[in-house]
Design an enzyme around this catalytic site. Sequence first.
Site, PDB file in Angstrom:
ATOM      1  N   ARG A  83       1.000  -0.854  -0.252  1.00  0.00           N
ATOM      2  CA  ARG A  83       0.383   0.016   0.234  1.00  0.00           C
ATOM      3  C   ARG A  83       0.914   1.691  -0.019  1.00  0.00           C
ATOM      4  O   ARG A  83       0.785   2.209  -1.158  1.00  0.00           O
ATOM      5  CB  ARG A  83      -0.823  -0.191   1.050  1.00  0.00           C
ATOM      6  CG  ARG A  83      -1.282  -1.183   0.998  1.00  0.00           C
ATOM      7  CD  ARG A  83      -2.750  -1.393   2.196  1.00  0.00           C
ATOM      8  NE  ARG A  83      -3.644  -2.088   2.941  1.00  0.00           N
ATOM      9  CZ  ARG A  83      -5.118  -2.509   2.962  1.00  0.00           C
ATOM     10  NH1 ARG A  83      -5.626  -1.004   2.340  1.00  0.00           N
ATOM     11  NH2 ARG A  83      -4.755  -3.844   3.274  1.00  0.00           N
ATOM     12  N   GLU A 346     -10.800  -8.036  -6.724  1.00  0.00           N
ATOM     13  CA  GLU A 346     -10.165  -9.344  -7.384  1.00  0.00           C
ATOM     14  C   GLU A 346     -10.751  -9.669  -8.599  1.00  0.00           C
ATOM     15  O   GLU A 346      -9.798 -10.058  -9.659  1.00  0.00           O
ATOM     16  CB  GLU A 346      -9.570 -10.692  -6.636  1.00  0.00           C
ATOM     17  CG  GLU A 346      -8.485 -10.607  -5.890  1.00  0.00           C
ATOM     18  CD  GLU A 346      -9.334  -9.702  -3.689  1.00  0.00           C
ATOM     19  OE1 GLU A 346      -7.933  -9.160  -3.550  1.00  0.00           O
ATOM     20  OE2 GLU A 346     -10.215  -9.502  -3.807  1.00  0.00           O
ATOM     21  N   THR A 432      -0.121  -5.760  -6.192  1.00  0.00           N
ATOM     22  CA  THR A 432      -0.711  -6.128  -5.918  1.00  0.00           C
ATOM     23  C   THR A 432      -2.067  -5.075  -4.860  1.00  0.00           C
ATOM     24  O   THR A 432      -2.750  -5.982  -4.932  1.00  0.00           O
ATOM     25  CB  THR A 432      -0.498  -8.038  -4.989  1.00  0.00           C
ATOM     26  OG1 THR A 432      -2.022  -8.366  -4.726  1.00  0.00           O
ATOM     27  CG2 THR A 432      -0.328  -6.981  -3.753  1.00  0.00           C
TER      28      THR A 432
END
Length: 460
Positions: A83, A346, A432
């Site tokens: 992050r 996702e 990610t």
Amino acid sequence: MMKFAWDSYKLYAWGKNELRPLTRNGHIGNMFGGLRGASIVDSLDTLYIMGLMEEYEEAKEWIQNDLDLNSNGEASLFEVNIRYVGGLLSAYYLTGAEIFKQKVVELGEKLLPAFNTPTGIPRGVINLGSGTSWSWGWASAGSSILAEFGTLHLEFVHLSQLSRNPLFTEKVMNIRKLLNKIEKPHGLYPNFLSPVSGNWVQHHVSIGGLGDSFYEYLIKSYLMSDKTDQEAQKMYYSAMEAIETNLVQKSPAGLTYVAEWRGGILDHKMGHLACFSGGMIGIGADDGPAGQKQHYLDLAAEITHTCHESYSRSATKLGPEAFRFDAGAEATATRLSDRYYILRPEVIESYMYMWRLTHDPKYREWGWEAVEALEKHCRVDAGFSGIRDVYASTVSHDNMQQSFFLSETLKYLYLLFSDDDLLPLDDWVFNTEAHPLPVIRKRCLQEHSNTQDDEQTNLE
């Protein structure tokens, strides 16, 4: 949606990590070890890409004046990396603003002590002030988690690029070397590894939580290296082969899913987190063994279809945290504890990749179904909230606007409905947390490379 989520955060939770939209206050949580402003750092690139320049400038100003890296709490190495490090790296590469570079290198250096273990496999928790690190209490026998130590590669390679300090790359290459060397049961990578002995601790294998982004970072390391990192390429396709042999299943009704493996016994469940794998297998379709491209594209489409089914089979048209294929149920959560949806990205992420790869209009249709469901069930008066049960027509909100909703869910939706030349996949690789990082081209590095690299470049 982004403007509404951002404005609500700004109004009620500015400087805190996340907004609690029902109670209209901020949440700090214990994942980031005293760091603040997770929603700000996670939103920088989304705001910039969407052209919300006023909001981006406020965010940048907060980073400049208020992002304090001298914190003294227990931080998740993984969460801070994906992050904060990811968000700041992307902001720097998109805008060129020096403040982001300065902050990210300073933060990166604070993460290095986590690697001081007998094997060089980092522990999961680090005190950013003192540099002491330890393993998660709940992880079996003091082990480190595959998806955590395996999801540092992209960011650390870029930290070396920016700081000209090779240490960051050395740390992650060392992890890879160890993983390459140790024995893998059936070619699979279990989720728990001891940072002391360098041995697997349990034989639990999953492409969902605990395993997921390790596989993603193998193929993305290869793509980010301009397809020169052949070790990553080899590891990814070998892992894919083992996953197909051992974990990929077809349900009685013909849905393809990826089961979990516990010491050789299959658990026929697939987590929402595992739904990123449609997109991953899609972007990896080009560079596998000869003649496999169509096979991988088909597999990617089938998994993405299954994940869409987990959404379309619920009352809210949003998907549960995990869904099962047993006792007659398919693509549905059978346990109460698996029925929640926390604004996760996702499934939408896979729609975005599959759209880019095939331009089949169904992926945009599915994305729009998700937009409508989010607007209908997750939008509240002061932001967006997760819901506790996707199968209940009267929704119960969880009072949390996750920072990844701003970073990932809304960014992937925006890209799904944008032209392919906005962050083209040939030039950018998403970490990610959906933070775009540029592909590192050998020829661009020529000016500050060492002699060996020069020879390499000249050869090319």
